[in-house]
Scaffold this motif. Sequence first.
Motif, PDB file in Angstrom:
ATOM      1  N   ASP A  13       0.834  -1.209   0.000  1.00 53.40           N
ATOM      2  CA  ASP A  13       0.000   0.000   0.000  1.00 53.40           C
ATOM      3  C   ASP A  13       0.865   1.254   0.000  1.00 53.40           C
ATOM      4  O   ASP A  13       0.593   2.212  -0.741  1.00 53.40           O
ATOM      5  CB  ASP A  13      -0.914   0.013   1.228  1.00 53.40           C
ATOM      6  CG  ASP A  13      -1.983  -1.063   1.174  1.00 53.40           C
ATOM      7  OD1 ASP A  13      -2.239  -1.595   0.083  1.00 53.40           O
ATOM      8  OD2 ASP A  13      -2.560  -1.372   2.244  1.00 53.40           O
ATOM      9  N   HIS A  16       2.521   1.789  -3.441  1.00 51.57           N
ATOM     10  CA  HIS A  16       1.567   2.314  -4.422  1.00 51.57           C
ATOM     11  C   HIS A  16       1.294   3.793  -4.176  1.00 51.57           C
ATOM     12  O   HIS A  16       1.333   4.606  -5.109  1.00 51.57           O
ATOM     13  CB  HIS A  16       0.260   1.520  -4.357  1.00 51.57           C
ATOM     14  CG  HIS A  16      -0.825   2.107  -5.202  1.00 51.57           C
ATOM     15  ND1 HIS A  16      -0.822   2.019  -6.578  1.00 51.57           N
ATOM     16  CD2 HIS A  16      -1.928   2.820  -4.876  1.00 51.57           C
ATOM     17  CE1 HIS A  16      -1.888   2.640  -7.066  1.00 51.57           C
ATOM     18  NE2 HIS A  16      -2.572   3.129  -6.040  1.00 51.57           N
ATOM     19  N   GLU A  17       1.031   4.146  -2.946  1.00 54.83           N
ATOM     20  CA  GLU A  17       0.710   5.542  -2.618  1.00 54.83           C
ATOM     21  C   GLU A  17       1.869   6.471  -2.944  1.00 54.83           C
ATOM     22  O   GLU A  17       1.683   7.524  -3.575  1.00 54.83           O
ATOM     23  CB  GLU A  17       0.357   5.657  -1.132  1.00 54.83           C
ATOM     24  CG  GLU A  17      -0.936   4.949  -0.745  1.00 54.83           C
ATOM     25  CD  GLU A  17      -1.076   4.804   0.759  1.00 54.83           C
ATOM     26  OE1 GLU A  17      -0.198   5.313   1.491  1.00 54.83           O
ATOM     27  OE2 GLU A  17      -2.062   4.174   1.205  1.00 54.83           O
ATOM     28  N   TRP A  20       2.728   6.756  -6.739  1.00 54.89           N
ATOM     29  CA  TRP A  20       1.673   7.518  -7.413  1.00 54.89           C
ATOM     30  C   TRP A  20       1.782   9.002  -7.060  1.00 54.89           C
ATOM     31  O   TRP A  20       1.638   9.868  -7.914  1.00 54.89           O
ATOM     32  CB  TRP A  20       0.315   6.955  -7.007  1.00 54.89           C
ATOM     33  CG  TRP A  20      -0.834   7.416  -7.865  1.00 54.89           C
ATOM     34  CD1 TRP A  20      -0.780   7.844  -9.164  1.00 54.89           C
ATOM     35  CD2 TRP A  20      -2.208   7.472  -7.491  1.00 54.89           C
ATOM     36  NE1 TRP A  20      -2.044   8.149  -9.616  1.00 54.89           N
ATOM     37  CE2 TRP A  20      -2.930   7.928  -8.614  1.00 54.89           C
ATOM     38  CE3 TRP A  20      -2.891   7.160  -6.320  1.00 54.89           C
ATOM     39  CZ2 TRP A  20      -4.322   8.102  -8.598  1.00 54.89           C
ATOM     40  CZ3 TRP A  20      -4.275   7.323  -6.310  1.00 54.89           C
ATOM     41  CH2 TRP A  20      -4.980   7.795  -7.422  1.00 54.89           C
ATOM     42  N   TYR A  24       8.616   6.784  -9.152  1.00 54.65           N
ATOM     43  CA  TYR A  24       9.341   5.576  -8.778  1.00 54.65           C
ATOM     44  C   TYR A  24      10.768   5.928  -8.363  1.00 54.65           C
ATOM     45  O   TYR A  24      11.271   5.450  -7.346  1.00 54.65           O
ATOM     46  CB  TYR A  24       9.355   4.605  -9.963  1.00 54.65           C
ATOM     47  CG  TYR A  24      10.068   3.301  -9.691  1.00 54.65           C
ATOM     48  CD1 TYR A  24       9.408   2.250  -9.054  1.00 54.65           C
ATOM     49  CD2 TYR A  24      11.390   3.109 -10.072  1.00 54.65           C
ATOM     50  CE1 TYR A  24      10.038   1.042  -8.803  1.00 54.65           C
ATOM     51  CE2 TYR A  24      12.038   1.902  -9.825  1.00 54.65           C
ATOM     52  CZ  TYR A  24      11.363   0.879  -9.192  1.00 54.65           C
ATOM     53  OH  TYR A  24      12.013  -0.307  -8.940  1.00 54.65           O
ATOM     54  N   ALA A  54       7.339  -3.217  -6.333  1.00 59.15           N
ATOM     55  CA  ALA A  54       6.488  -2.473  -7.263  1.00 59.15           C
ATOM     56  C   ALA A  54       5.627  -3.419  -8.088  1.00 59.15           C
ATOM     57  O   ALA A  54       4.419  -3.186  -8.267  1.00 59.15           O
ATOM     58  CB  ALA A  54       7.345  -1.596  -8.171  1.00 59.15           C
ATOM     59  N   ALA A  57       2.932  -4.824  -5.865  1.00 58.01           N
ATOM     60  CA  ALA A  57       1.942  -3.798  -5.529  1.00 58.01           C
ATOM     61  C   ALA A  57       1.040  -3.490  -6.720  1.00 58.01           C
ATOM     62  O   ALA A  57      -0.177  -3.309  -6.560  1.00 58.01           O
ATOM     63  CB  ALA A  57       2.645  -2.528  -5.059  1.00 58.01           C
ATOM     64  N   ILE A  58       1.617  -3.439  -7.925  1.00 61.99           N
ATOM     65  CA  ILE A  58       0.819  -3.179  -9.123  1.00 61.99           C
ATOM     66  C   ILE A  58      -0.187  -4.306  -9.334  1.00 61.99           C
ATOM     67  O   ILE A  58      -1.359  -4.056  -9.635  1.00 61.99           O
ATOM     68  CB  ILE A  58       1.729  -3.029 -10.363  1.00 61.99           C
ATOM     69  CG1 ILE A  58       2.586  -1.778 -10.262  1.00 61.99           C
ATOM     70  CG2 ILE A  58       0.881  -2.973 -11.644  1.00 61.99           C
ATOM     71  CD1 ILE A  58       3.729  -1.738 -11.259  1.00 61.99           C
ATOM     72  N   TRP A  61      -2.956  -4.003  -6.775  1.00 63.25           N
ATOM     73  CA  TRP A  61      -3.839  -2.882  -7.136  1.00 63.25           C
ATOM     74  C   TRP A  61      -4.738  -3.269  -8.299  1.00 63.25           C
ATOM     75  O   TRP A  61      -5.941  -2.999  -8.296  1.00 63.25           O
ATOM     76  CB  TRP A  61      -2.987  -1.667  -7.492  1.00 63.25           C
ATOM     77  CG  TRP A  61      -3.767  -0.528  -8.064  1.00 63.25           C
ATOM     78  CD1 TRP A  61      -4.448   0.437  -7.381  1.00 63.25           C
ATOM     79  CD2 TRP A  61      -3.954  -0.217  -9.455  1.00 63.25           C
ATOM     80  NE1 TRP A  61      -5.049   1.318  -8.256  1.00 63.25           N
ATOM     81  CE2 TRP A  61      -4.759   0.934  -9.536  1.00 63.25           C
ATOM     82  CE3 TRP A  61      -3.511  -0.809 -10.637  1.00 63.25           C
ATOM     83  CZ2 TRP A  61      -5.130   1.506 -10.751  1.00 63.25           C
ATOM     84  CZ3 TRP A  61      -3.880  -0.249 -11.850  1.00 63.25           C
ATOM     85  CH2 TRP A  61      -4.682   0.900 -11.909  1.00 63.25           C
ATOM     86  N   TRP A  62      -4.158  -3.952  -9.300  1.00 60.68           N
ATOM     87  CA  TRP A  62      -4.938  -4.341 -10.471  1.00 60.68           C
ATOM     88  C   TRP A  62      -6.008  -5.366 -10.118  1.00 60.68           C
ATOM     89  O   TRP A  62      -7.119  -5.326 -10.667  1.00 60.68           O
ATOM     90  CB  TRP A  62      -4.030  -4.890 -11.559  1.00 60.68           C
ATOM     91  CG  TRP A  62      -4.801  -5.298 -12.790  1.00 60.68           C
ATOM     92  CD1 TRP A  62      -5.098  -6.566 -13.192  1.00 60.68           C
ATOM     93  CD2 TRP A  62      -5.405  -4.418 -13.757  1.00 60.68           C
ATOM     94  NE1 TRP A  62      -5.838  -6.542 -14.351  1.00 60.68           N
ATOM     95  CE2 TRP A  62      -6.042  -5.236 -14.715  1.00 60.68           C
ATOM     96  CE3 TRP A  62      -5.459  -3.028 -13.886  1.00 60.68           C
ATOM     97  CZ2 TRP A  62      -6.724  -4.698 -15.802  1.00 60.68           C
ATOM     98  CZ3 TRP A  62      -6.143  -2.505 -14.978  1.00 60.68           C
ATOM     99  CH2 TRP A  62      -6.770  -3.335 -15.915  1.00 60.68           C
ATOM    100  N   PRO A 108      -1.995   5.940 -12.401  1.00 64.05           N
ATOM    101  CA  PRO A 108      -0.800   5.311 -11.828  1.00 64.05           C
ATOM    102  C   PRO A 108      -0.041   4.455 -12.836  1.00 64.05           C
ATOM    103  O   PRO A 108       1.190   4.394 -12.796  1.00 64.05           O
ATOM    104  CB  PRO A 108      -1.349   4.465 -10.670  1.00 64.05           C
ATOM    105  CG  PRO A 108      -2.808   4.348 -10.918  1.00 64.05           C
ATOM    106  CD  PRO A 108      -3.219   5.551 -11.688  1.00 64.05           C
TER     107      PRO A 108
END
Length: 203
Positions: A13, A16-17, A20, A24, A54, A57-58, A61-62, A108
């Motif tokens: 989390d 990602h935050e 975004w 990176y 990363a 996390a992606i 999120w997806w 993102p």
Amino acid sequence: MGRTSDARQRLMDAAHELIWEYSYGAVTIDAICERAGVKKGSFYHFFDSKSDLAVTAINAWWDERKVVIDEIFRPEVAPLDRLRGYLDFISRRQVAAYEASGQVLGCPLFTLGAEIATQDEKIRLLICSLLDCLMACVERAIADGQASGEIEGRDAKAKAHVFLAYYEGVLTRARIENNPAPFHRLSIDALEVIGARPALSPA
């Protein structure tokens, strides 16, 4: 470190935050650990590198976003309502992020992809695959709209590329200008760009 059961999720989390919100390259492992409330020494228990984090996390999120996309793009929903519903969802998310942080954050996937494309092939290929998945949903909606006469033209794939390029361009420029105003007309303008007949009709 906090409970092992949630430390990994908090790291994802936080990554990602922060990526975004900033970028990176600008976000360090130290910053991710600080945001997550996880000791740096514990980071490597879960992830081999920032790139590994990363990617994880992606994907996480997806997984959440795909549930929303699948609901919006259900085949029984009218084609233009699918496209409009997706854009309205994006607009609401962007405005909420702006109200919370004072910054327009943009997409993102595009933000990270544009930055990392020449640096990390694993992340680049992952983002391409996710965008292809979204593109397929948009293309099906456009093809259905063409079949019903609600969208002009024949090449659904080309129109899907135009649709995605337009709305991602709006998000990127809004991020650069830190201006959420374009989101109020995003669905209207994007549908007009692909030749949606209701969008071309006088109000």
